[in-house]
Design a protein around this motif. Structure first.
Motif, PDB file in Angstrom:
ATOM      1  N   UNK A 209       0.839  -1.199   0.000  1.00  0.00           N
ATOM      2  CA  UNK A 209       0.000   0.000   0.000  1.00  0.00           C
ATOM      3  C   UNK A 209       0.876   1.253   0.000  1.00  0.00           C
ATOM      4  N   UNK A 210       0.607   2.209  -0.906  1.00  0.00           N
ATOM      5  CA  UNK A 210       1.449   3.410  -0.994  1.00  0.00           C
ATOM      6  C   UNK A 210       1.348   4.288   0.256  1.00  0.00           C
ATOM      7  N   UNK A 211       2.413   5.007   0.587  1.00  0.00           N
ATOM      8  CA  UNK A 211       2.405   5.849   1.789  1.00  0.00           C
ATOM      9  C   UNK A 211       1.266   6.854   1.818  1.00  0.00           C
ATOM     10  N   UNK A 212       0.935   7.436   0.647  1.00  0.00           N
ATOM     11  CA  UNK A 212      -0.139   8.425   0.640  1.00  0.00           C
ATOM     12  C   UNK A 212      -1.490   7.798   0.978  1.00  0.00           C
ATOM     13  N   UNK A 213      -1.656   6.519   0.631  1.00  0.00           N
ATOM     14  CA  UNK A 213      -2.897   5.836   0.978  1.00  0.00           C
ATOM     15  C   UNK A 213      -2.924   5.439   2.452  1.00  0.00           C
ATOM     16  N   UNK A 214      -1.763   5.081   2.986  1.00  0.00           N
ATOM     17  CA  UNK A 214      -1.683   4.823   4.432  1.00  0.00           C
ATOM     18  C   UNK A 214      -2.164   6.050   5.198  1.00  0.00           C
ATOM     19  N   UNK A 215      -1.637   7.212   4.822  1.00  0.00           N
ATOM     20  CA  UNK A 215      -2.009   8.446   5.515  1.00  0.00           C
ATOM     21  C   UNK A 215      -3.484   8.766   5.339  1.00  0.00           C
ATOM     22  N   UNK A 216      -3.992   8.573   4.121  1.00  0.00           N
ATOM     23  CA  UNK A 216      -5.399   8.882   3.857  1.00  0.00           C
ATOM     24  C   UNK A 216      -6.328   7.996   4.679  1.00  0.00           C
ATOM     25  N   UNK A 217      -6.043   6.701   4.723  1.00  0.00           N
ATOM     26  CA  UNK A 217      -6.911   5.785   5.462  1.00  0.00           C
ATOM     27  C   UNK A 217      -6.862   6.082   6.961  1.00  0.00           C
TER      28      UNK A 217
END
Length: 270
Positions: free
Chosen positions: A123-131
């Motif tokens: 999972x990309x870092x930007x998606x980690x942050x978004x979730x």
């Protein structure tokens, strides 16, 4: 007291209530006489899966149907300042909040939709942050903004919406499940802190639940939908009735609890 007047004179915020579980909760509380703050991030959010037009449309429908005060509000709950302004705006228009049901969230990546890939490693870092923002941090910021007034009034009830995903391993939707587990632990900690102020804090952890978004984004076997047994997908009303328990006098001495609404099943793969 008649059931229709069970929450007469009370005021509740339901976040993410333009559609899905949030809307069902808002409608159920309105049917019990509660004034409602409808919330969403986008005005046209209810239309995304065909559950309505706008947030204002939802508010107008509930007001006309149940004869209670209903207002709609937009705010991005991952911004703590905007969240604080939201609560102030609600309380200016409707009055001090008695209850806050924190339903907003989802396994939604930075660009919308589910992250891809959505596993533990890829999972990309930007998606980690978004979730984490959409589920955990939005819950923290909203609880903080709501709790300040409740502490002053020494009364109130907060309900967070977690997920059964918080309790089982999730190779796919791993960050989502971790964010919901964080919501559970934060809820328990907040309950301990707010206990001296007579504020109850509980969490509801639904399993798979039949909403328009759920049906549109999953290939669900027909036998999981309506089979008259516990081996099925939940109906939104089954979550709403648990909210009723927590905010009614039946739940006055219940705090720091997490109640799963899943028919004793496990969370099915996302």
């Amino acid at each position: 007291m008649m059931k229709e007047q069970l929450l007469s004179g009370k005021i509740a915020l339901v976040t993410g209530s333009g559609r899905g579980i949030g809307r069902a909760i808002a409608e159920h509380l309105a049917s019990l006489g509660c004034s409602i703050a409808i919330h969403g991030r986008r005005e046209n959010g209810p239309s995304e899966y065909g559950e309505g037009g706008t947030l204002q449309d939802v508010a107008s429908e509930l007001k006309e149907t149940y004869g209670v005060n209903v207002e709609s509000f937009r705010a991005d709950l991952i911004d703590p300042l905007e969240t604080t302004r939201l609560i102030a705006n609600i309380e200016e228009k409707l009055g001090p909040l008695d209850f806050a049901i924190l339903n907003a969230g989802g396994d939604i990546g930075a660009q919308g939709g589910k992250p891809s890939p959505n596993d533990c490693v890829g999972i990309p870092p930007e998606d980690v942050q978004a979730v984490m923002n959409n589920n955990f941090l939005s819950t923290v910021y909203t609880c903080q903004a709501v709790a300040r007034g409740m502490i002053e009034r020494r009364a109130g009830g907060i309900i967070t919406i977690s997920s059964t995903a918080a309790f089982v391993s999730q190779e796919h939707a791993a960050i989502y499940s971790a964010s919901k587990a964080a919501v559970v632990h934060y809820t328990r900690s907040l309950a301990s802190q707010l206990r001296p102020y007579n504020i109850t804090v509980n969490s509801i952890a639904p399993g798979d639940t039949r909403t328009a978004r759920y049906l549109a984004t999953r290939d669900v076997p027909s036998e999981r939908l309506e089979n008259g047994t516990l081996d099925r997908v939940a109906q939104v009303g089954e979550v709403s009735r648990v909210v009723e328990f927590f905010v009614s006098s039946l739940g006055d001495f219940v705090s720091g609890q997490v109640l799963r609404v899943d028919g004793a099943g496990q969370c099915w793969p996302a």
